[in-house]
Design a protein around this motif. Sequence first.
Motif, PDB file in Angstrom:
ATOM      1  N   GLN A  74       0.839  -1.199   0.000  1.00  0.00           N
ATOM      2  CA  GLN A  74       0.000   0.000   0.000  1.00  0.00           C
ATOM      3  C   GLN A  74       0.872   1.246   0.000  1.00  0.00           C
ATOM      4  O   GLN A  74       1.840   1.336   0.763  1.00  0.00           O
ATOM      5  CB  GLN A  74      -0.915   0.005   1.224  1.00  0.00           C
ATOM      6  CG  GLN A  74      -1.940   1.125   1.209  1.00  0.00           C
ATOM      7  CD  GLN A  74      -2.894   1.026   2.385  1.00  0.00           C
ATOM      8  OE1 GLN A  74      -2.488   0.760   3.499  1.00  0.00           O
ATOM      9  NE2 GLN A  74      -4.171   1.245   2.112  1.00  0.00           N
ATOM     10  N   ALA A  75       0.515   2.202  -0.859  1.00  0.00           N
ATOM     11  CA  ALA A  75       1.203   3.492  -0.903  1.00  0.00           C
ATOM     12  C   ALA A  75       0.711   4.381   0.239  1.00  0.00           C
ATOM     13  O   ALA A  75      -0.353   4.144   0.817  1.00  0.00           O
ATOM     14  CB  ALA A  75       0.948   4.166  -2.250  1.00  0.00           C
ATOM     15  N   PRO A  76       1.462   5.431   0.578  1.00  0.00           N
ATOM     16  CA  PRO A  76       1.023   6.335   1.647  1.00  0.00           C
ATOM     17  C   PRO A  76      -0.358   6.940   1.409  1.00  0.00           C
ATOM     18  O   PRO A  76      -1.078   7.236   2.362  1.00  0.00           O
ATOM     19  CB  PRO A  76       2.112   7.413   1.661  1.00  0.00           C
ATOM     20  CG  PRO A  76       3.333   6.719   1.163  1.00  0.00           C
ATOM     21  CD  PRO A  76       2.828   5.760   0.120  1.00  0.00           C
ATOM     22  N   ASP A  77      -0.751   7.130   0.130  1.00  0.00           N
ATOM     23  CA  ASP A  77      -2.068   7.703  -0.143  1.00  0.00           C
ATOM     24  C   ASP A  77      -3.180   6.656  -0.135  1.00  0.00           C
ATOM     25  O   ASP A  77      -4.333   6.969  -0.411  1.00  0.00           O
ATOM     26  CB  ASP A  77      -2.064   8.452  -1.482  1.00  0.00           C
ATOM     27  CG  ASP A  77      -1.896   7.518  -2.684  1.00  0.00           C
ATOM     28  OD1 ASP A  77      -1.749   6.290  -2.503  1.00  0.00           O
ATOM     29  OD2 ASP A  77      -1.903   8.033  -3.822  1.00  0.00           O
ATOM     30  N   GLU A 125       8.501  -4.413  -1.924  1.00  0.00           N
ATOM     31  CA  GLU A 125       8.534  -3.500  -0.779  1.00  0.00           C
ATOM     32  C   GLU A 125       8.042  -2.116  -1.188  1.00  0.00           C
ATOM     33  O   GLU A 125       8.435  -1.594  -2.242  1.00  0.00           O
ATOM     34  CB  GLU A 125       9.972  -3.404  -0.259  1.00  0.00           C
ATOM     35  CG  GLU A 125      10.171  -2.455   0.888  1.00  0.00           C
ATOM     36  CD  GLU A 125      10.022  -3.111   2.248  1.00  0.00           C
ATOM     37  OE1 GLU A 125      10.134  -2.391   3.247  1.00  0.00           O
ATOM     38  OE2 GLU A 125       9.775  -4.336   2.310  1.00  0.00           O
ATOM     39  N   ALA A 126       7.188  -1.536  -0.355  1.00  0.00           N
ATOM     40  CA  ALA A 126       6.819  -0.126  -0.501  1.00  0.00           C
ATOM     41  C   ALA A 126       7.759   0.698   0.373  1.00  0.00           C
ATOM     42  O   ALA A 126       8.172   0.256   1.447  1.00  0.00           O
ATOM     43  CB  ALA A 126       5.377   0.092  -0.065  1.00  0.00           C
ATOM     44  N   HIS A 127       8.122   1.887  -0.091  1.00  0.00           N
ATOM     45  CA  HIS A 127       8.978   2.775   0.688  1.00  0.00           C
ATOM     46  C   HIS A 127       8.565   4.213   0.387  1.00  0.00           C
ATOM     47  O   HIS A 127       7.756   4.455  -0.519  1.00  0.00           O
ATOM     48  CB  HIS A 127      10.456   2.513   0.374  1.00  0.00           C
ATOM     49  CG  HIS A 127      10.818   2.698  -1.064  1.00  0.00           C
ATOM     50  ND1 HIS A 127      11.225   3.906  -1.583  1.00  0.00           N
ATOM     51  CD2 HIS A 127      10.832   1.826  -2.108  1.00  0.00           C
ATOM     52  CE1 HIS A 127      11.481   3.774  -2.874  1.00  0.00           C
ATOM     53  NE2 HIS A 127      11.252   2.521  -3.223  1.00  0.00           N
ATOM     54  N   PRO A 128       9.071   5.196   1.126  1.00  0.00           N
ATOM     55  CA  PRO A 128       8.620   6.575   0.936  1.00  0.00           C
ATOM     56  C   PRO A 128       8.779   7.098  -0.493  1.00  0.00           C
ATOM     57  O   PRO A 128       8.026   7.963  -0.925  1.00  0.00           O
ATOM     58  CB  PRO A 128       9.490   7.364   1.915  1.00  0.00           C
ATOM     59  CG  PRO A 128       9.791   6.393   2.996  1.00  0.00           C
ATOM     60  CD  PRO A 128       9.956   5.071   2.304  1.00  0.00           C
ATOM     61  N   GLY A 129       9.732   6.560  -1.246  1.00  0.00           N
ATOM     62  CA  GLY A 129       9.935   7.027  -2.618  1.00  0.00           C
ATOM     63  C   GLY A 129       9.200   6.226  -3.672  1.00  0.00           C
ATOM     64  O   GLY A 129       9.306   6.531  -4.858  1.00  0.00           O
ATOM     65  N   GLY A 130       8.455   5.182  -3.269  1.00  0.00           N
ATOM     66  CA  GLY A 130       7.719   4.384  -4.244  1.00  0.00           C
ATOM     67  C   GLY A 130       7.743   2.908  -3.912  1.00  0.00           C
ATOM     68  O   GLY A 130       7.468   2.517  -2.775  1.00  0.00           O
ATOM     69  N   PHE A 131       8.125   2.102  -4.907  1.00  0.00           N
ATOM     70  CA  PHE A 131       8.063   0.651  -4.759  1.00  0.00           C
ATOM     71  C   PHE A 131       9.281   0.014  -5.411  1.00  0.00           C
ATOM     72  O   PHE A 131       9.802   0.516  -6.405  1.00  0.00           O
ATOM     73  CB  PHE A 131       6.801   0.095  -5.431  1.00  0.00           C
ATOM     74  CG  PHE A 131       5.534   0.664  -4.883  1.00  0.00           C
ATOM     75  CD1 PHE A 131       4.870   0.056  -3.830  1.00  0.00           C
ATOM     76  CD2 PHE A 131       5.008   1.836  -5.404  1.00  0.00           C
ATOM     77  CE1 PHE A 131       3.711   0.597  -3.309  1.00  0.00           C
ATOM     78  CE2 PHE A 131       3.836   2.386  -4.899  1.00  0.00           C
ATOM     79  CZ  PHE A 131       3.187   1.758  -3.845  1.00  0.00           C
ATOM     80  N   ASP A 153       5.332   5.257  -8.370  1.00  0.00           N
ATOM     81  CA  ASP A 153       3.888   5.368  -8.136  1.00  0.00           C
ATOM     82  C   ASP A 153       3.100   4.084  -8.364  1.00  0.00           C
ATOM     83  O   ASP A 153       1.880   4.074  -8.221  1.00  0.00           O
ATOM     84  CB  ASP A 153       3.305   6.465  -9.043  1.00  0.00           C
ATOM     85  CG  ASP A 153       3.645   6.230 -10.513  1.00  0.00           C
ATOM     86  OD1 ASP A 153       4.142   5.137 -10.878  1.00  0.00           O
ATOM     87  OD2 ASP A 153       3.412   7.164 -11.311  1.00  0.00           O
ATOM     88  N   GLY A 154       3.754   2.993  -8.736  1.00  0.00           N
ATOM     89  CA  GLY A 154       3.051   1.751  -9.031  1.00  0.00           C
ATOM     90  C   GLY A 154       2.521   1.680 -10.444  1.00  0.00           C
ATOM     91  O   GLY A 154       1.999   0.645 -10.855  1.00  0.00           O
ATOM     92  N   VAL A 155       2.656   2.764 -11.183  1.00  0.00           N
ATOM     93  CA  VAL A 155       2.127   2.834 -12.553  1.00  0.00           C
ATOM     94  C   VAL A 155       3.251   2.704 -13.569  1.00  0.00           C
ATOM     95  O   VAL A 155       3.190   1.898 -14.502  1.00  0.00           O
ATOM     96  CB  VAL A 155       1.348   4.144 -12.772  1.00  0.00           C
ATOM     97  CG1 VAL A 155       0.899   4.277 -14.223  1.00  0.00           C
ATOM     98  CG2 VAL A 155       0.152   4.206 -11.822  1.00  0.00           C
ATOM     99  N   THR A 156       4.293   3.505 -13.414  1.00  0.00           N
ATOM    100  CA  THR A 156       5.436   3.505 -14.327  1.00  0.00           C
ATOM    101  C   THR A 156       6.568   2.709 -13.698  1.00  0.00           C
ATOM    102  O   THR A 156       7.028   3.046 -12.599  1.00  0.00           O
ATOM    103  CB  THR A 156       5.900   4.942 -14.604  1.00  0.00           C
ATOM    104  OG1 THR A 156       4.807   5.695 -15.133  1.00  0.00           O
ATOM    105  CG2 THR A 156       7.052   4.954 -15.598  1.00  0.00           C
TER     106      THR A 156
END
Length: 195
Positions: A74-77, A125-131, A153-156
């Motif tokens: 899960q991302a922070p948002d 792993e998710a981290h503050p800068g992305g994945f 962002d999980g997209v690019t």
Amino acid sequence: MNSTWQIATGGDLGSGLDADGGQDVYDVVSTADGYVAVGLDGFSAVWTSPDALTWTQQPLGAEFNGTQMTHVEQAPDGTLVAVGRRLGEPHRFAAWTSPDGLTWTQQPPATGDLPGGHQGVVDFEAHPGGFVAVGAAQDGAGDSDAAWWTSPDGVTWTAGTIPEAGTQMMAGVAVGNGVMVAAGQHGQEVGAWRA
């Protein structure tokens, strides 16, 4: 926390596609609304639960046929990001995003220079800068090279590898203090990498 485990459900998680109960759950993540699990029921499958007791399998479209979701974060948002692979010859890295665990969108293929053989994610792993996802990609000689996929962002997604003779695989990844660290197999020895 109570360290005693109890079974929450038996048999199928919800009403699966596989009448014989041949389902596999590979990863689960906690969200603001409960839990989301990903795995297989023939192909990619997603289950959601408000309390980890009652699970509902979410319907996925035909575009998920021939895919396998293996990890979710899960991302922070609050956006959920799942990774896995698109089956075929060869298997290729695949990623999906969801705002809620109910509806999912498959993202474009990763860019970068990877060998032409099968690709597989072993850890995510998710981290503050992305994945960041790590694993291996087969080269033309039949060996496996350590491989990674990163995204803000999980997209690019951008992919890379370290081409070396023999077999290498990144089996675990952690991110801290602005450094990504992976560990796994380097030939017959333990391997470690950092970025």
